[in-house]
Scaffold this motif. Structure first.
Motif, PDB file in Angstrom:
ATOM      1  N   VAL A  83       0.520   5.933  -5.742  1.00 60.21           N
ATOM      2  CA  VAL A  83       1.034   7.422  -7.461  1.00 60.21           C
ATOM      3  C   VAL A  83      -0.271   6.806  -8.100  1.00 60.21           C
ATOM      4  O   VAL A  83      -0.772   6.552  -8.833  1.00 60.21           O
ATOM      5  CB  VAL A  83       1.631   6.993  -8.156  1.00 60.21           C
ATOM      6  N   ARG A 132      10.454  -1.458  -0.962  1.00 61.91           N
ATOM      7  CA  ARG A 132       9.761  -0.423  -1.608  1.00 61.91           C
ATOM      8  C   ARG A 132       9.407  -1.192  -2.677  1.00 61.91           C
ATOM      9  O   ARG A 132      10.010  -0.999  -3.418  1.00 61.91           O
ATOM     10  CB  ARG A 132      10.703   1.252  -2.348  1.00 61.91           C
ATOM     11  N   THR A 171       4.382   1.027  -0.259  1.00 62.66           N
ATOM     12  CA  THR A 171       4.779   1.783   1.027  1.00 62.66           C
ATOM     13  C   THR A 171       5.195   3.272   0.000  1.00 62.66           C
ATOM     14  O   THR A 171       4.558   4.425   0.672  1.00 62.66           O
ATOM     15  CB  THR A 171       6.122   1.814   0.356  1.00 62.66           C
ATOM     16  N   HIS A 172       4.376   3.287  -1.198  1.00 61.82           N
ATOM     17  CA  HIS A 172       4.831   4.579  -1.863  1.00 61.82           C
ATOM     18  C   HIS A 172       3.093   4.576  -2.704  1.00 61.82           C
ATOM     19  O   HIS A 172       3.194   3.040  -3.390  1.00 61.82           O
ATOM     20  CB  HIS A 172       5.209   5.046  -2.480  1.00 61.82           C
ATOM     21  N   VAL A 185       5.723   0.434  -4.964  1.00 60.87           N
ATOM     22  CA  VAL A 185       4.807   1.470  -5.203  1.00 60.87           C
ATOM     23  C   VAL A 185       3.687   1.213  -6.253  1.00 60.87           C
ATOM     24  O   VAL A 185       4.524   0.323  -7.604  1.00 60.87           O
ATOM     25  CB  VAL A 185       6.778   2.869  -6.218  1.00 60.87           C
ATOM     26  N   LEU A 219       6.581  11.145  -5.785  1.00 59.80           N
ATOM     27  CA  LEU A 219       6.083  10.308  -5.659  1.00 59.80           C
ATOM     28  C   LEU A 219       5.931   8.952  -4.790  1.00 59.80           C
ATOM     29  O   LEU A 219       5.746   8.446  -4.242  1.00 59.80           O
ATOM     30  CB  LEU A 219       4.354  10.919  -6.138  1.00 59.80           C
ATOM     31  N   ALA A 220       7.146   8.987  -5.722  1.00 59.07           N
ATOM     32  CA  ALA A 220       7.461   7.521  -6.549  1.00 59.07           C
ATOM     33  C   ALA A 220       8.567   7.151  -5.340  1.00 59.07           C
ATOM     34  O   ALA A 220       8.890   6.026  -4.895  1.00 59.07           O
ATOM     35  CB  ALA A 220       7.596   6.558  -7.372  1.00 59.07           C
ATOM     36  N   GLY A 221       9.000   8.189  -4.328  1.00 58.81           N
ATOM     37  CA  GLY A 221      10.478   7.575  -4.173  1.00 58.81           C
ATOM     38  C   GLY A 221      11.510   7.895  -4.591  1.00 58.81           C
ATOM     39  O   GLY A 221      12.604   7.271  -3.861  1.00 58.81           O
ATOM     40  N   LYS A 275      -2.282   0.499  -0.462  1.00 56.39           N
ATOM     41  CA  LYS A 275      -1.423   0.535   1.014  1.00 56.39           C
ATOM     42  C   LYS A 275      -1.929  -0.476   1.946  1.00 56.39           C
ATOM     43  O   LYS A 275      -0.847  -0.813   2.853  1.00 56.39           O
ATOM     44  CB  LYS A 275      -1.969   1.859   1.632  1.00 56.39           C
TER      45      LYS A 275
END
Length: 374
Positions: free
Chosen positions: A243, A220, A240-241, A222, A257-259, A235
């Motif tokens: 913000v 992951r 993957t995330h 961010v 938003l960040a998981g 992206k």
């Protein structure tokens, strides 16, 4: 020899720089290389916030000075004592010269070279000399490089030989942006397959860190930035995330938003809010790494009980926390193999005469890695 260079005589001038013109293109005398030095024809020079922070006064440096620290060029002449470079070799510049003899250098931490730090602070080359002057007035070197100029004399310890198959525009990236960002991830955090990371600030250093985290196998990643365009690129590069802090009202919003929290939070923006965001996102037992260089007067309050109770770590990373002569070659190999596509972060090209406009573009926060191309 006479060269044209971008000269800074006064810090703290207000923008837009296209109007106030803090950098003037001047005819400057460049002395020949001394012992252990080389003369380089500059081909490309990156525009970095470390230069902008000198212009705006956030990072104190003596003036007059020729700025620029991220560059690639061709060796024209070698001074006495230089036996491992020759005319025609291509080199990338490194913004901390390493003596090889002090304790940090001998411990494999050349970014912390003590004589290198002294020389950079004084505005000299590693040997203590200045090679730039106008008549009897000597001009300071910036981090031993001063590449916003047609030519530069630098210490042999300030340059790394690179593959001539790379364009100079590509090669310049590896001297600062890639070296600093990828090194923070690979050398300082030592990210492993399956780890999680948050990158705050998607300039050249931040995008390099993101690419390195993806290449290292982070599950992951961010990406955090105020620019939606940079987030869209992140992206495409494997984030993957995404913000945008403008969308964040509460800490819960940030976590959603960040998981969730991450193993490693990276501040690559050099601003207190960026470090705060990276710290908030770091999990219990994790590490927050910063490679940004804000104004020295800025600080961040830390809860000591939290650091103890959650076994938190705060790590600084300078020059990628590695050995540039080794790391640059490794990162170039990864780039050539398609695993570190740093060419995706190249931005606009400017001529030396357009350097003030270039720093205006950098100051907007929306630029990628712009460069002066000769």
């Amino acid at each position: 020899m006479k060269i044209k260079a971008a000269l800074l005589r006064e810090v703290g001038m207000a923008g837009p720089y296209a109007q106030t013109r803090p950098l003037t293109i001047a005819d400057i005398e460049l002395d020949p290389p001394g012992f252990g030095e080389v003369l380089v024809r500059i081909k490309a020079a990156g525009l970095c916030h470390s230069d902008l922070s000198v212009i705006n006064g956030d990072r104190p440096r003596g003036v007059p000075i020729v700025l620029g620290h991220e560059s690639s060029g061709e060796v024209i002449e070698t001074g006495p004592g230089v036996t491992d470079l020759a005319a025609g070799d291509h080199v990338a510049m490194v913004f901390v010269p390493s003596c090889g003899c002090c304790n940090p250098c001998m411990e494999g931490r050349p970014a912390l070279c003590e004589p290198g730090a002294v020389a950079n602070t004084k505005g000299t080359l590693l040997g203590g000399d200045r090679r730039l002057h106008i008549g009897d007035e000597y001009i300071n070197h910036h981090t031993g490089v001063s590449c916003f100029a047609e030519y530069a004399v630098v210490s042999r310890r300030s340059c790394v030989k690179v593959n001539v198959e790379l364009s100079h525009r590509e090669a310049a990236l590896f001297g600062c942006a890639v070296l600093t960002g990828a090194g923070a991830v690979i050398n300082r955090a030592r990210i492993k397959v399956g780890d999680t990371a948050a990158i705050v600030g998607l300039g050249g250093v931040g995008l390099s860190a993101l690419l390195a985290a993806v290449a290292a196998g982070a599950r992951r990643v961010v990406a955090i930035d105020l620019s939606d365009e940079k987030l869209a690129l992140a992206k495409e590069l494997g984030a993957t995330h995404l913000v945008n802090p403008k969308q964040v009202q509460t800490d819960d919003d940030l976590m959603d938003l960040a998981g969730g929290r991450v193993d490693y939070g990276f501040d690559m923006a050099g601003a207190v809010p960026a470090f705060e965001t990276a710290y908030k996102l770091t999990r219990r037992g994790g590490a927050t790494v910063t490679s940004g260089l804000p104004n020295p007067k800025f600080s961040f309050p830390l809860s000591l009980s939290q650091m103890v109770g959650e076994e938190r770590e705060i790590r600084g990373s300078y020059l990628g926390s590695g050995v540039p002569a080794i790391d640059i070659s490794r990162y170039i190999d990864l780039y050539k193999a398609g695993r570190l596509p740093v060419d995706r972060m190249m931005g606009k090209s400017f001529s030396l005469d357009q350097i003030n406009e270039g720093f205006d573009h950098l100051a907007t926060g929306g630029s990628l890695r712009d460069a002066i191309v000769f």
